[in-house]
Design an enzyme around this catalytic site. Structure first.
Site, mmCIF file in Angstrom:
data_model
loop_
_atom_site.group_PDB
_atom_site.id
_atom_site.type_symbol
_atom_site.label_atom_id
_atom_site.label_comp_id
_atom_site.label_asym_id
_atom_site.label_seq_id
_atom_site.Cartn_x
_atom_site.Cartn_y
_atom_site.Cartn_z
ATOM 1 N N GLU A 1 0.892 -1.164 0.000
ATOM 2 C CA GLU A 1 0.000 0.000 0.000
ATOM 3 C C GLU A 1 0.924 1.206 0.000
ATOM 4 O O GLU A 1 1.224 1.791 1.031
ATOM 5 C CB GLU A 1 -0.925 -0.019 1.223
ATOM 6 C CG GLU A 1 -2.245 0.713 0.986
ATOM 7 C CD GLU A 1 -2.137 2.213 1.104
ATOM 8 O OE1 GLU A 1 -1.318 2.825 0.374
ATOM 9 O OE2 GLU A 1 -2.868 2.783 1.915
ATOM 10 N N GLU B 1 4.271 8.703 -3.989
ATOM 11 C CA GLU B 1 5.069 8.265 -2.843
ATOM 12 C C GLU B 1 6.174 7.284 -3.249
ATOM 13 O O GLU B 1 6.732 6.585 -2.416
ATOM 14 C CB GLU B 1 4.165 7.619 -1.791
ATOM 15 C CG GLU B 1 3.234 8.611 -1.112
ATOM 16 C CD GLU B 1 2.406 7.985 -0.007
ATOM 17 O OE1 GLU B 1 2.541 6.754 0.212
ATOM 18 O OE2 GLU B 1 1.622 8.705 0.631
#
Length: 638
Positions: free
Chosen positions: A144, A153
């Site tokens: 995740e 990210e």
């Protein structure tokens, strides 16, 4: 050991260095993170659990042991799901040490220490082999690593490294696939978050227009995505110009590339107009068949609008085209999504480039300074003609033919309003080099470079010589306790501990127009500041009680400023109109409001008719700008 931390002084605009505990930044990261919001995301959790069960079953059906690599494990939730689903062993990677330490405790608390190994490293530092962190490669990859933009990210480099070094070639992946969608729209409101519009000023000599410099109009803007809750944007604020277009997909079960690429989709515009903005979101499929799907689609593109999952850790994206372009209904065009390893941007072209071609449009870079100085809400605020009219009206009531005006606000147009409305002389303080250069350009474009004097200095360092001798969102914080059957109270305790640090007790800025909320009390004036007086040297304090007049759960208190320009004209940074009977709020969309989350120990069950209220104590430090607040339940019975 102590560390120095930079903190912006809101009064002076300067960066100051404060001595803090060595774990200070860790505590702020924990206290203000989205860990709790992710754990409260029921839709996300269920879909991950279903996908993990299916992946473990597929591996077991092949007669193999299920060895799981969980990158970015956080609390260890996904690893615990995997073991519960039948995985033989899990390697849970977490680079953030406080979170890794919490994961170890949570795994132990839930009885999985013999099946889950928490590794406090970045995934690119994990080793495989007899003496490594993992004895062999995993055959199930669970991650995740996504943000609102999907890849912001560093998901692509992490997947790329994992496939090369940490997982088997035929591994299962949860999620299995991600798809990015885009929709082209015309929106004056959203475009005002990216470009400077002409500003009209009514003067005694007629209408004057402040025009933007040509390089501001031609600037492609900043590449950064503007992530917002699109579900809170009214459909009346934009015109749809295209269908929802699937732009590109990433198969996480195969080798992933972080190299720059472009993906194009041909489409026929649904309407004629000016192409300005690309709205974008993504979904993830947890299984190869795509039966288990978690989507970020806004309500108008969602298969089940009534069943929308509210979430703050994943929202939707607003991208701005380098320039607005006129388009004609039915005349085919190509929308192109470009990306590198961390960033996505869009362009509109007449013909489609080769899929994943090597020739890439360069990432847009701001060369006008405005996108570096003004954030998106600030652009919208400066372009708000109604707000500008209020300031102009206020200036008319105080300006005299011999007035000398000093404007203390980096990148503000107030100095130009003052000049056009008749001030004899105008000075503006631009404390940063960026704001100095930007205002010089704007003044020159409007032939005011000799009319307004720029002072590049911090306000507190100003002398009379400079003036030429003249003087005149509660779920984010809510305890999780139990998540999908796993005890994660240790993370709750860690967040509560982090909240004990000074900064986390202060209010946090949030754009409340994006978050549905209701007021349980009427607005109440807390402190008043008279800008005509000297700034007080001592802290200002206020105490009082707010009666709770509506049924609901009290999660926090909101602070905002109202600037009284004249007795009849007020600019609010918070509520724009009184709350409706049910408490629904209309917040200023250009500003963030200061939100103080109530402590979990404060009973949130405030029932209408109960003899209860909230007592508050506020302390404001004028020179640092710090505001601290304390709340407690108050019984209003005699």
């Amino acid at each position: 050991m102590k560390v120095f931390c930079g903190q912006l002084n809101p009064t002076t605009g300067s960066m100051e260095w404060l001595e803090e505990d060595e774990h200070y930044d860790y505590h702020q990261e924990i206290a203000r993170s989205s860990y709790a919001d992710m754990l409260h995301d029921k839709d996300r959790n269920i879909k991950y659990y279903e996908g993990i069960r299916a992946a473990v079953s597929r591996v077991k059906d092949r007669g193999q042991k299920a060895l799981v690599l969980d990158i970015g494990t956080g609390t260890g939730l996904l690893s615990m799901m995997a073991v519960t689903a039948g995985a033989d062993f899990c390697y849970a990677i977490e680079v953030f040490k406080p979170m890794a330490d919490a994961a170890v405790k949570i795994v132990e608390e839930n009885g999985f220490s013999d099946k889950i190994k928490v590794i406090n490293k970045h995934s690119t530092e994990v080793t495989v082999g007899p003496d490594g962190d993992m004895p062999c490669r995993a055959n199930i990859l669970v991650t995740e690593l996504f943000d609102t933009e999907l890849i912001g990210e560093g998901a692509l480099p992490s997947y790329e490294h994992a496939h090369r070094h940490l997982v088997q070639e035929t591994c299962e992946a949860v999620p299995h696939r991600a798809t990015v969608y885009a929709q082209l729209v015309e929106s004056k409101r959203m475009w005002s978050w990216n470009k400077l519009f002409p500003v009209r000023v009514q003067t005694s000599l007629g209408e004057q227009v402040i025009i933007p410099p040509s390089d501001l109009e031609q600037c492609p803007g900043a590449p950064s995505v503007y992530d917002i809750q699109l579900n809170q944007v009214s459909p009346a604020d934009f015109t749809v110009l295209s269908d929802v277009l699937p732009m590109f997909s990433v198969d996480f079960s195969k080798q992933v590339s972080s190299s720059a690429a472009c993906h194009s989709r041909q489409f026929e515009p649904l309407a004629s107009g000016r192409a300005q903005v690309v709205l974008s979101w993504w979904d993830i499929e947890m299984d190869p068949e795509g039966k288990i799907k978690c989507t970020m689609a806004p309500f108008w593109a969602h298969s089940d609008p009534q069943g929308l999952q509210w979430r703050d850790h994943w929202m939707q994206c607003v991208y701005f085209l380098p320039q607005e372009e006129p388009i004609v209904q039915g005349v085919a065009l190509c929308l192109v999504a470009h990306h590198d390893d961390y960033c996505v941007w869009y362009s509109l072209q007449r013909t489609c480039p080769e899929e994943n071609g090597r020739v890439q449009q360069m990432r847009p870079v701001c060369d006008c300074q405005a996108h570096l100085l003004w954030n998106r809400p600030r652009f919208g605020e400066i372009n708000d003609q109604g707000r500008n009219d209020q300031y102009a009206q206020a200036l008319r009531t105080v300006l005299m033919p011999d007035s000398v005006c000093l404007c203390i606000s980096d990148g503000s147009l107030l100095s130009m309003l003052a000049h056009y409305l008749g001030a004899e002389q105008v000075f503006t303080i631009e404390s940063s080099a960026a704001s100095h250069e930007l205002m010089k350009k704007i003044f020159k474009a409007n032939h005011l470079e000799d009319k307004i004097s720029i002072i590049e200095k911090r306000a507190e360092l100003l002398t009379s010589a400079d003036l030429e001798g003249k003087k005149d969102l509660w779920r984010i914080r809510s305890p999780c306790g139990n998540c999908e059957g796993f005890d994660v109270h240790i993370m709750d305790d860690m967040i509560k501990s982090a909240l004990d640090f000074r900064e986390s007790k202060e209010a946090e800025p949030h754009p409340l127009w994006e978050y549905p909320c209701r007021s349980l009390s009427e607005p109440q004036r807390i402190l008043t500041f008279d800008f005509r007086q000297l700034v007080p040297q001592q802290p200002l304090r206020a105490e009082g009680t707010m009666e709770l007049r509506r049924l609901g759960r009290s999660h926090g208190a909101v602070l905002w400023m109202e600037y009284h320009l004249t007795p009849d004209s007020t600019v609010s940074t918070g509520l724009l109109e009184p709350a409706e009977d049910k408490g629904d709020c209309c917040w200023n969309p250009h500003c963030k409001q200061a939100v103080y989350f109530l402590s979990p120990t404060l009973d949130p069950k405030m029932l209408l008719g109960s003899p209860r209220a909230v007592s508050y104590a506020v302390e404001f430090h004028p020179h640092s700008g710090d505001v601290t607040m304390q709340f407690r339940l108050a019984d209003t019975r005699n």
